[in-house]
Write a protein that holds these residues in place. Sequence first.
Motif, PDB file in Angstrom:
ATOM      1  N   ALA A 219      -4.287   7.486   2.162  1.00 27.13           N
ATOM      2  CA  ALA A 219      -3.369   8.573   2.527  1.00 27.13           C
ATOM      3  C   ALA A 219      -3.089   9.480   1.332  1.00 27.13           C
ATOM      4  CB  ALA A 219      -2.067   7.987   3.052  1.00 27.13           C
ATOM      5  N   MET A 220      -2.880   8.865   0.153  1.00 28.07           N
ATOM      6  CA  MET A 220      -2.543   9.647  -1.046  1.00 28.07           C
ATOM      7  C   MET A 220      -3.714   9.730  -2.021  1.00 28.07           C
ATOM      8  SD  MET A 220       1.247   8.426  -2.154  1.00 28.07           S
ATOM      9  CE  MET A 220       2.689   8.761  -1.145  1.00 28.07           C
ATOM     10  N   ALA A 221      -4.853   9.151  -1.653  1.00 29.48           N
ATOM     11  CA  ALA A 221      -6.023   9.111  -2.553  1.00 29.48           C
ATOM     12  C   ALA A 221      -5.669   8.436  -3.887  1.00 29.48           C
ATOM     13  CB  ALA A 221      -6.588  10.526  -2.777  1.00 29.48           C
ATOM     14  N   ILE A 222      -5.032   7.249  -3.792  1.00 27.48           N
ATOM     15  CA  ILE A 222      -4.667   6.514  -5.018  1.00 27.48           C
ATOM     16  C   ILE A 222      -5.135   5.051  -4.948  1.00 27.48           C
ATOM     17  CG2 ILE A 222      -2.700   7.974  -5.690  1.00 27.48           C
ATOM     18  CD1 ILE A 222      -0.879   5.792  -4.332  1.00 27.48           C
ATOM     19  N   PRO A 223      -6.393   4.761  -4.520  1.00 28.30           N
ATOM     20  CA  PRO A 223      -6.767   3.352  -4.328  1.00 28.30           C
ATOM     21  C   PRO A 223      -6.711   2.539  -5.615  1.00 28.30           C
ATOM     22  CG  PRO A 223      -8.696   4.764  -4.186  1.00 28.30           C
ATOM     23  CD  PRO A 223      -7.503   5.675  -4.213  1.00 28.30           C
ATOM     24  N   GLY A 224      -6.871   3.199  -6.766  1.00 27.97           N
ATOM     25  CA  GLY A 224      -6.830   2.462  -8.026  1.00 27.97           C
ATOM     26  C   GLY A 224      -5.416   2.033  -8.407  1.00 27.97           C
ATOM     27  N   GLU A 225      -4.395   2.588  -7.752  1.00 27.04           N
ATOM     28  CA  GLU A 225      -3.018   2.297  -8.157  1.00 27.04           C
ATOM     29  C   GLU A 225      -2.417   1.093  -7.449  1.00 27.04           C
ATOM     30  OE1 GLU A 225      -2.207   3.607 -10.705  1.00 27.04           O
ATOM     31  OE2 GLU A 225      -3.055   5.610 -10.828  1.00 27.04           O
ATOM     32  N   ARG A 226      -3.054   0.638  -6.357  1.00 27.09           N
ATOM     33  CA  ARG A 226      -2.682  -0.589  -5.660  1.00 27.09           C
ATOM     34  C   ARG A 226      -1.254  -0.555  -5.107  1.00 27.09           C
ATOM     35  NH1 ARG A 226      -6.208  -1.167  -3.847  1.00 27.09           N
ATOM     36  NH2 ARG A 226      -5.772  -3.294  -3.238  1.00 27.09           N
ATOM     37  N   ALA A 227      -0.999   0.390  -4.228  1.00 31.39           N
ATOM     38  CA  ALA A 227       0.345   0.505  -3.640  1.00 31.39           C
ATOM     39  C   ALA A 227       0.278   0.360  -2.121  1.00 31.39           C
ATOM     40  CB  ALA A 227       0.965   1.850  -4.000  1.00 31.39           C
ATOM     41  N   GLY A 228       1.024  -0.606  -1.594  1.00 34.57           N
ATOM     42  CA  GLY A 228       1.077  -0.815  -0.144  1.00 34.57           C
ATOM     43  C   GLY A 228       2.286  -1.658   0.205  1.00 34.57           C
ATOM     44  N   TYR A 229       2.387  -2.030   1.477  1.00 35.86           N
ATOM     45  CA  TYR A 229       3.464  -2.943   1.883  1.00 35.86           C
ATOM     46  C   TYR A 229       3.064  -3.710   3.128  1.00 35.86           C
ATOM     47  CZ  TYR A 229       4.977   0.695   5.273  1.00 35.86           C
ATOM     48  OH  TYR A 229       5.039   1.612   6.289  1.00 35.86           O
ATOM     49  N   LEU A 230       3.788  -4.800   3.352  1.00 35.48           N
ATOM     50  CA  LEU A 230       3.709  -5.525   4.621  1.00 35.48           C
ATOM     51  C   LEU A 230       5.043  -5.315   5.309  1.00 35.48           C
ATOM     52  CD1 LEU A 230       2.045  -7.728   6.294  1.00 35.48           C
ATOM     53  CD2 LEU A 230       3.709  -9.335   5.358  1.00 35.48           C
ATOM     54  N   ALA A 231       5.021  -4.862   6.571  1.00 37.35           N
ATOM     55  CA  ALA A 231       6.260  -4.735   7.343  1.00 37.35           C
ATOM     56  C   ALA A 231       6.182  -5.695   8.527  1.00 37.35           C
ATOM     57  CB  ALA A 231       6.439  -3.306   7.845  1.00 37.35           C
ATOM     58  N   MET A 232       7.226  -6.502   8.680  1.00 40.17           N
ATOM     59  CA  MET A 232       7.245  -7.508   9.756  1.00 40.17           C
ATOM     60  C   MET A 232       8.178  -7.053  10.858  1.00 40.17           C
ATOM     61  SD  MET A 232       7.577 -10.536   7.008  1.00 40.17           S
ATOM     62  CE  MET A 232       8.246  -9.315   5.885  1.00 40.17           C
ATOM     63  N   SER A 233       7.714  -7.135  12.102  1.00 43.03           N
ATOM     64  CA  SER A 233       8.549  -6.662  13.200  1.00 43.03           C
ATOM     65  C   SER A 233       9.863  -7.427  13.255  1.00 43.03           C
ATOM     66  CB  SER A 233       7.819  -6.834  14.528  1.00 43.03           C
ATOM     67  OG  SER A 233       8.730  -6.540  15.565  1.00 43.03           O
ATOM     68  N   PRO A 234      10.995  -6.691  13.370  1.00 41.54           N
ATOM     69  CA  PRO A 234      12.289  -7.372  13.508  1.00 41.54           C
ATOM     70  C   PRO A 234      12.353  -8.206  14.789  1.00 41.54           C
ATOM     71  CG  PRO A 234      12.569  -4.973  13.240  1.00 41.54           C
ATOM     72  CD  PRO A 234      11.097  -5.223  13.373  1.00 41.54           C
ATOM     73  N   ARG A 235      11.391  -7.998  15.718  1.00 39.81           N
ATOM     74  CA  ARG A 235      11.443  -8.750  16.984  1.00 39.81           C
ATOM     75  C   ARG A 235      10.791 -10.119  16.910  1.00 39.81           C
ATOM     76  NH1 ARG A 235       9.439  -4.274  21.263  1.00 39.81           N
ATOM     77  NH2 ARG A 235       7.769  -4.056  19.732  1.00 39.81           N
ATOM     78  N   LEU A 236      10.174 -10.463  15.765  1.00 40.14           N
ATOM     79  CA  LEU A 236       9.512 -11.764  15.662  1.00 40.14           C
ATOM     80  C   LEU A 236      10.547 -12.881  15.612  1.00 40.14           C
ATOM     81  CD1 LEU A 236       6.774 -10.883  13.014  1.00 40.14           C
ATOM     82  CD2 LEU A 236       6.322 -11.846  15.294  1.00 40.14           C
ATOM     83  N   ALA A 237      10.418 -13.866  16.471  1.00 35.10           N
ATOM     84  CA  ALA A 237      11.395 -14.963  16.496  1.00 35.10           C
ATOM     85  C   ALA A 237      11.406 -15.714  15.164  1.00 35.10           C
ATOM     86  CB  ALA A 237      11.064 -15.917  17.646  1.00 35.10           C
ATOM     87  N   GLU A 238      10.220 -15.815  14.539  1.00 30.30           N
ATOM     88  CA  GLU A 238      10.115 -16.592  13.297  1.00 30.30           C
ATOM     89  C   GLU A 238      10.259 -15.711  12.057  1.00 30.30           C
ATOM     90  OE1 GLU A 238       7.748 -15.460  15.243  1.00 30.30           O
ATOM     91  OE2 GLU A 238       5.726 -15.980  14.588  1.00 30.30           O
ATOM     92  N   LEU A 239      10.925 -14.543  12.231  1.00 30.91           N
ATOM     93  CA  LEU A 239      10.983 -13.556  11.146  1.00 30.91           C
ATOM     94  C   LEU A 239      11.453 -14.151   9.810  1.00 30.91           C
ATOM     95  CD1 LEU A 239      10.817 -10.626  10.155  1.00 30.91           C
ATOM     96  CD2 LEU A 239      13.142 -10.293  11.015  1.00 30.91           C
ATOM     97  N   ALA A 240      12.535 -14.917   9.830  1.00 31.13           N
ATOM     98  CA  ALA A 240      13.106 -15.394   8.558  1.00 31.13           C
ATOM     99  C   ALA A 240      12.096 -16.277   7.818  1.00 31.13           C
ATOM    100  CB  ALA A 240      14.397 -16.155   8.826  1.00 31.13           C
ATOM    101  N   ALA A 241      11.439 -17.180   8.556  1.00 33.66           N
ATOM    102  CA  ALA A 241      10.466 -18.084   7.917  1.00 33.66           C
ATOM    103  C   ALA A 241       9.251 -17.294   7.432  1.00 33.66           C
ATOM    104  CB  ALA A 241      10.043 -19.169   8.906  1.00 33.66           C
TER     105      ALA A 241
END
Length: 367
Positions: A219-241
């Motif tokens: 998206a930003m043309a910065i693959p060498g900078e290693r920036a991303g995230y994991l987002a977990m759905s708030p609807r997952l029953a096992e969210l906390a674990a």
Amino acid sequence: MFEIGLELRRERGPENVFDFTLGNPDVEPPDAVIAELRRVASENRPRSHAYMPNAGYPEVRSAIARGLEARTGLPFTGQEVIMTNGAAGALNIVHKAILDPGDEVLLLNPYFPEYRFYVENHGGRPVLVETDAQFQPDLNRIAQAIGPRTKAIILNSPNNPTGAVYSEACLRELSGLVRDPVIAISDEPYRPLTFDGVKPPETLRLIERSVLAWSWSKAMAIPGERAGYLAMSPRLAELAALRDACTFANRILGFINAPAIWQWVVGAAPDATVDVAQYQEKRDLLCDALTGMGYAAPRPQGSFYVFPKTPIADDVAFIHRLMAEGILAVPGSGFGRGGYMRLSLTIERQALERSLAGFERAIRQPK
Ligand SMILES: Cc1ncc(COP(=O)(O)O)c(C=O)c1O
């Protein structure tokens, strides 16, 4: 391919080699991104190079969560976001968190080849499920492939290598198949790179049991900078674990989290995106030219790849034919689908134009 490219450049001169293999953006990051990078460096706030919580800076995670909430209508907070070392980091931590040895992960074929390694890294077993003729998920095949050891299905839309964007109807139906303990891992580094105004549907909204692996690499043309995230759905029953397990995995797999400076940058300008028009122009130029020569080269809806059929069934043999013309392409069999080839639109426009005569000669050769 890289080695062959070097050799061909030596033999023919770099101006006569047309490299369509790399998924490395050929554009510079948006001005807004470089402006934020300058600001962060010049402010040089105390402790801005220090260790941080394993999930990343809370302020940045909250800023990302606000964007996710606006996009999906789901009650995201910073707690559901973990800053990762690109999409690769996000994919590895979630697999580490959910897999026991021998558990299965469904991959929709053709697929990004690293998925196999990410799954196997954590003792999992990749199970390939063919997509349909338009490279959309085939729900019947997916239903048949889900078994007692299935823990996840990886979705990738816009897709590498096919450029397909999954339809809303398809994701809605898929949601019915993704039942506890299975989760959908939606890998979306190409989300902002779509053409003709196509907007990829929101997987997190449509599939209750889903997580999003995001990256700013493309998206930003910065693959060498290693920036991303994991987002977990708030609807997952096992969210906390799941959150605890992924945060711990982020700590122990060796890369920890996204680099500190880049967390501040992307947190301040999360939606800055490269100019997609230049990819679309190259897509149109290439697809129109190839189609005119007799290739089956449908226009992709997103990502920056074109995935035409090779005129002969043996894609590797055809890749060698192209190589003799100075053209480097990746055989479809490298992505699990023989009889195709992947051409990356990250090639310079002028090189693309000069390559066309070689594509024409290659298809004219006797089958
Ligand atoms: C489909 C797909 N997923 C994940 C990645 C890895 O992205 P990152 O560089 O952000 O780790 C790539 C990179 O090419 C990709 O094409």
